[in-house]
Design a protein around this motif. Structure first.
Motif, PDB file in Angstrom:
ATOM      1  N   PHE A   1     -18.145   5.019   0.128  1.00  0.00           N
ATOM      2  CA  PHE A   1     -17.240   5.011  -1.034  1.00  0.00           C
ATOM      3  C   PHE A   1     -18.042   4.825  -2.315  1.00  0.00           C
ATOM      4  O   PHE A   1     -19.025   4.078  -2.315  1.00  0.00           O
ATOM      5  CB  PHE A   1     -16.236   3.846  -0.919  1.00  0.00           C
TER       6      PHE A   1
ATOM      7  N   GLU B   1      -4.619  13.830   0.913  1.00  0.00           N
ATOM      8  CA  GLU B   1      -4.280  12.704   0.028  1.00  0.00           C
ATOM      9  C   GLU B   1      -3.679  13.148  -1.316  1.00  0.00           C
ATOM     10  O   GLU B   1      -3.744  12.427  -2.304  1.00  0.00           O
ATOM     11  CB  GLU B   1      -5.502  11.797  -0.199  1.00  0.00           C
TER      12      GLU B   1
ATOM     13  N   ARG C   1      -0.513   9.435  -4.550  1.00  0.00           N
ATOM     14  CA  ARG C   1       0.142   8.775  -3.406  1.00  0.00           C
ATOM     15  C   ARG C   1       0.733   7.413  -3.799  1.00  0.00           C
ATOM     16  O   ARG C   1       1.762   7.000  -3.271  1.00  0.00           O
ATOM     17  CB  ARG C   1      -0.795   8.664  -2.205  1.00  0.00           C
TER      18      ARG C   1
ATOM     19  N   ASP D   1      -7.563   2.825  -6.606  1.00  0.00           N
ATOM     20  CA  ASP D   1      -8.336   2.775  -5.360  1.00  0.00           C
ATOM     21  C   ASP D   1      -9.820   2.669  -5.693  1.00  0.00           C
ATOM     22  O   ASP D   1     -10.401   3.609  -6.234  1.00  0.00           O
ATOM     23  CB  ASP D   1      -8.062   4.049  -4.550  1.00  0.00           C
TER      24      ASP D   1
ATOM     25  N   HIS E   1      -3.596   0.227  -3.054  1.00  0.00           N
ATOM     26  CA  HIS E   1      -4.357   0.792  -1.934  1.00  0.00           C
ATOM     27  C   HIS E   1      -4.897  -0.348  -1.072  1.00  0.00           C
ATOM     28  O   HIS E   1      -4.895  -1.513  -1.474  1.00  0.00           O
ATOM     29  CB  HIS E   1      -5.501   1.644  -2.480  1.00  0.00           C
ATOM     30  N   ASN E   2      -5.380   0.055   0.089  1.00  0.00           N
ATOM     31  CA  ASN E   2      -5.812  -0.934   1.079  1.00  0.00           C
ATOM     32  C   ASN E   2      -6.800  -1.963   0.518  1.00  0.00           C
ATOM     33  O   ASN E   2      -6.662  -3.171   0.742  1.00  0.00           O
ATOM     34  CB  ASN E   2      -6.458  -0.170   2.247  1.00  0.00           C
ATOM     35  N   PHE E   3      -7.792  -1.474  -0.216  1.00  0.00           N
ATOM     36  CA  PHE E   3      -8.891  -2.374  -0.607  1.00  0.00           C
ATOM     37  C   PHE E   3      -8.428  -3.461  -1.577  1.00  0.00           C
ATOM     38  O   PHE E   3      -8.842  -4.616  -1.468  1.00  0.00           O
ATOM     39  CB  PHE E   3     -10.037  -1.585  -1.247  1.00  0.00           C
TER      40      PHE E   3
ATOM     41  N   ARG F   1       0.868  -1.162   0.000  1.00  0.00           N
ATOM     42  CA  ARG F   1       0.000   0.000   0.000  1.00  0.00           C
ATOM     43  C   ARG F   1       0.920   1.232   0.000  1.00  0.00           C
ATOM     44  O   ARG F   1       2.002   1.196   0.616  1.00  0.00           O
ATOM     45  CB  ARG F   1      -0.856  -0.025   1.271  1.00  0.00           C
ATOM     46  N   HIS F   2       0.512   2.272  -0.697  1.00  0.00           N
ATOM     47  CA  HIS F   2       1.305   3.519  -0.735  1.00  0.00           C
ATOM     48  C   HIS F   2       1.761   3.943   0.670  1.00  0.00           C
ATOM     49  O   HIS F   2       1.158   3.570   1.673  1.00  0.00           O
ATOM     50  CB  HIS F   2       0.450   4.638  -1.349  1.00  0.00           C
TER      51      HIS F   2
HETATM   52  O1  LIG Z   1      -9.555   4.977   1.462  1.00  0.00           O
HETATM   53  C1  LIG Z   1      -9.076   3.974   2.008  1.00  0.00           C
HETATM   54  O2  LIG Z   1      -9.310   3.661   3.189  1.00  0.00           O
HETATM   55  C2  LIG Z   1      -8.199   3.046   1.205  1.00  0.00           C
HETATM   56  C3  LIG Z   1      -9.049   2.149   0.384  1.00  0.00           C
HETATM   57  O3  LIG Z   1      -8.327   1.360  -0.498  1.00  0.00           O
HETATM   58  O4  LIG Z   1      -7.393   3.783   0.386  1.00  0.00           O
HETATM   59  P1  LIG Z   1      -5.878   4.102   0.686  1.00  0.00           P
HETATM   60  O5  LIG Z   1      -5.109   2.838   0.707  1.00  0.00           O
HETATM   61  O6  LIG Z   1      -5.521   4.999  -0.442  1.00  0.00           O
HETATM   62  O7  LIG Z   1      -5.767   4.816   2.006  1.00  0.00           O
END
Ligand SMILES: O=C(O)[C@@H](CO)OP(=O)(O)O
Length: 198
Positions: A101, A17, A50, A75, A132-134, A9-10
């Motif tokens: 979202f 952001e 990011r 994302d 990204h997290n998801f 993840r970034h």
């Molecule tokens: O918005 C978030 O919680 C995540 C979802 O993937 O994004 P990110 O990893 O960019 O923080």
């Protein structure tokens, strides 16, 4: 042949952001240092700043490795379950979370990410996806053949490392998950829900 998919993840993002914090830039550099001896054939990253900035900072430690932007590494919500798929005691909370979202196009991109980044390959391959997290939750879920909704609750720290192995002769295997060994204590756990940290 075997594919090793390295996922991160970034780095820690600024509150708006629009890019990385100083910590996020350091996290990315430390991950690049960790990966410098891996025979990576490519670094793929999502289009948002990011993720792009993180990929560039990692790649400074990987001379000659091409860096490519990929919409599929972006994302998005990979899968939105129906209420009946969810454990009843958690359904309302999870659906409330997802409602925050936009859901447009995520399922298509998630399928594309699986096609591009997962499964055995013709030649042995190591690739990094900066995302990204998801999407990390989605690909870990897929590697374990868990039900679609189960990407929820799989969280990843900024610039931590997950590695999934795909080979023709074994089920896919999650070799590392959310590994932070390359980060000093003060740079660990960022981006992770505070109530779930160790
Ligand atoms: O918005 C978030 O919680 C995540 C979802 O993937 O994004 P990110 O990893 O960019 O923080």
């Amino acid at each position: 042949m075997t594919r090793y998919l390295y996922l991160t993840r970034h780095g820690e993002a600024t509150p708006d952001e629009s890019g990385l914090t100083a910590n996020g830039r350091r996290q990315a550099a430390l991950l690049g240092e960790r990966l410098k001896d891996v025979p990576l054939s490519a670094v793929h990253h999502g289009p948002l700043p990011r993720a792009a900035q993180t990929a560039r900072l990692i790649a400074e430690h990987l001379p000659g490795v091409p860096v490519r932007v990929s919409e599929a590494a972006g994302d998005y919500l990979p899968y939105v379950p129906a209420k009946e798929e969810l454990p009843s005691e958690h359904a309302d909370r999870l659906l409330g979370f997802l409602a925050g979202f936009p859901a447009d196009g995520g399922a298509r991109l998630a399928r594309q990410a699986e096609e591009l980044f997962t499964g055995p390959v013709e030649e042995p391959r190591h690739e990094l996806v900066v995302t990204h997290n998801f999407l990390i939750g989605w690909l870990v879920r897929a590697a374990l053949d868990a039900p679609g909704w189960r990407w929820l609750g799989i969280n990843h720290c900024n610039a931590a490392l997950t590695v999934i192995r795909y080979s023709p002769d074994r089920p896919s295997s999650v070799l590392f998950f959310n590994d932070m060994a390359h980060l000093p204590p003060e740079l660990r756990w960022t981006g992770f829900p505070p109530e779930l940290r160790l």
